[in-house]
Design an enzyme around this catalytic site. Structure first.
Site: not given
Ligand code: ARG
Length: 570
Positions: A131, A134, A137
């Site tokens: 993942k 973005h 985080h």
């Protein structure tokens, strides 16, 4: 050099001589001391009406009695106004004490040995494999990183853990998609995004051809069974993700001691499940095994699914035991968004029910959500902002500003990186962590507001003042820094250690961000109202330079503790 404590001690002593049998302690007084709204009411004030009940006297009488008995070199004079005892500090003495204390241990003002011999585990950032990283985080990464620095600063041994999300059926699907439509070069070149694309494709194709789901599951089964091909692709996916993420960590200066994530606990859950069973905590529910928590107002926690598969919480249970017996932690913090409040409440409750007292040393450090320019992020609506892009943009913008403001600056690229990244990190750690954050460029990169660049700029200003005066040397006369502006600066310097320990206690780095900002503001006010270097007054100049040097040092420390760099020139 904690002024509040010193004043409190003198007041407590005065109380003992004024009132027979008075058992007031220094810390009681310290808790009562207030900072008056105006300088003309003193540097500290004791509201004596809080004492009138125990001492059986009117507040003004108490204040007067204390005023008569208080005598020490730190206090210049006291004043009784109504029920208040106003304390005016001996500012010259205070200035000397604080500045010298700060300068005697460069980079360490506010540090302590409180944690010596103790260990803290910090679980933060904890990214998911395949993942993209973005801006959602950013908070876990930076709050965790900052807390780690704060704990280090207070003498603790810290263990920073990236509890990777590297387990789940989605990885079977991803391998399946990769085998069908992907190739090595494409993933090497495209990184995580290439894996995300494969995963999206899998779901599109699976809608047309549901049999794909079975294939995906079969691949996951192969990972579970340790099949060689499946494992090598899976391990490679992990490497690609970590390599991609590493670029962001490098920019932020974030490092980890351990990357033991969910899959690390594959072979460590069995004893936990056995213990739960032996202690009678597991209940069968529609084939699954759960821990019932309705007594505590929580839904049941599923530990084993009906097909025997383990879950997120099963792994977190195993991780808690592992950390406990590997690191013997005195504290274990989980820096995770508030959406997982229930998960951690369940986790801690289960450990409690198992009878492990150390559950009390675990804490969920939650935080709010991030939106971008007024809009909530949503993967589904395609509104995502990747952290790497955001940081790169910030650096670019910082570069433009530098080009405009200081075109002759050496190493512009390096400074642009420090300022751009610093602006983003500062913005993230500026407000109470549980508040939601709306990231806005004009607020993050503004050199005038409460921003990273503003504080960094003040630090660079101090550096510049000191550079230009490097040839001067005289013995400082601290009576030159007793004006109101200087004493605001001194107060903030003296209270910095208190803020550091509060930030640690409350797991709240923003306390340090704001304190450091106030210090920068107070210094700038001082700087604009006073000439630092006066040829005719070498001793006063030396005192003002020493004050400047102490401010530079504490700003740098404050920024360091929130993970922001402090360039010397901007
Ligand atoms: N990977 C998880 C997520 O992104 C966070 C893991 C937090 N740590 C933990 N021990 N549960 O939601």
């Amino acid at each position: 050099m904690d002024m509040k404590k010193i004043i409190a001690r003198h007041i407590a002593e005065a109380a003992k001589s004024s009132f027979e049998g008075c058992a007031m302690q220094t810390q009681d007084v310290a808790a009562m001391l207030e900072i008056p709204p105006e300088k003309k009411l003193g540097d500290y004030a004791l509201p004596c009406f809080k004492l009138s009940k125990t001492l059986r006297k009117a507040p003004p009488a108490i204040a007067s009695a204390l005023a008569e008995h208080i005598a020490c070199e730190e206090i210049e004079r006291v004043q009784v106004v109504g029920g208040y005892l106003n304390v005016f500090l001996n500012r010259g003495q205070l200035a000397k004490g604080i500045v010298e204390a700060v300068l005697s241990q460069p980079g360490r003002w506010g540090s302590s040995s409180e944690g010596v011999g103790k260990t803290v585990c910090l679980d933060y950032s904890s990214i998911n494999i395949a993942k993209r990283f973005h801006i959602g985080h950013l908070s876990t990464t930076m709050i965790g990183h900052s807390l780690r620095r704060i704990y280090d600063f207070c003498g603790y041994k810290t263990v920073s853990i990236n509890h990777l999300g590297d387990w789940g059926t989605q990885f079977g699907k991803m391998i399946c998609a990769y085998k069908k439509w992907g190739n090595r070069e494409q993933v090497e070149a495209g990184g995580v995004q290439a894996m995300v694309d494969l995963y999206v494709r899998f779901h599109q194709e699976a809608e047309k051809d549901p049999a794909l789901e079975d294939e995906g599951r079969a691949w996951f089964k192969r990972i579970e069974d340790g099949d060689e091909e499946a494992m090598s692709i899976f391990t490679w996916f992990k490497e690609v993700t970590l390599k991609d993420t590493q670029r962001v960590y490098d920019m932020l200066g974030v490092t980890f001691d351990s990357y033991a994530g969910e899959s690390f606990y594959n072979d460590k859950m069995e004893p936990v499940v056995r213990e739960l069973r032996e202690k009678g905590l597991l209940t069968k529910s529609q084939g699954a095994e759960v821990v019932m928590l309705d007594e505590y107002g929580m839904p049941p926690a599923i530990v084993l699914r009906s097909d025997g598969a383990t879950l997120y919480i099963t792994r977190d249970l195993a991780a808690a035991f592992y950390r406990h017996h590997t690191y013997h932690f005195d504290k274990c913090l989980y820096v995770v968004a508030y959406q997982q409040n229930l998960h951690f409440k369940q986790l801690f409750k289960i450990l409690e029910l198992m009878g492990h007292e150390w559950y009390q040393n675990m804490e969920h450090v939650s935080f709010g959500m991030v939106s971008y320019e007024g809009r909530a992020l949503s993967t589904r609506e395609g509104y995502v902002v990747y952290l790497e892009d955001l940081l790169n943009r910030a650096v670019e913008k910082a570069r433009e500003i530098i080009e405009e403001k200081s075109p002759n600056l050496p190493n512009k690229d390096e400074v642009a990186r420090q300022v751009g990244v610093g602006a983003v990190v500062y913005f993230d750690l500026h407000n109470d962590r549980n508040k939601d954050i709306d990231f806005r460029w004009e607020r993050a990169l503004n050199f005038d507001g409460e921003t990273g660049p503003y504080v960094q700029y003040t630090h660079a200003r101090c550096c510049s003042v000191l550079r230009k005066a490097a040839h001067l040397s005289a013995k400082p006369d601290y009576s030159a820094v007793t004006d109101d502006e200087a004493s605001d600066v001194l107060m903030l310097l003296s209270r910095f250690p208190e803020t550091v320990s509060k930030a640690m206690e409350q797991s709240e780095p923003s306390l340090i961000t704001r304190h450091t900002t106030q210090l920068a503001q107070a210094y700038n006010k001082y700087y604009f109202e006073h000439r630092i270097v006066e040829e005719s007054d070498p001793a006063g100049t030396a005192a003002r330079l020493a004050l400047t040097s102490a401010v530079r040092d504490v700003i740098r420390t404050g920024l360091y503790l929130i993970g922001v760099e402090a360039p010397e020139r901007m």
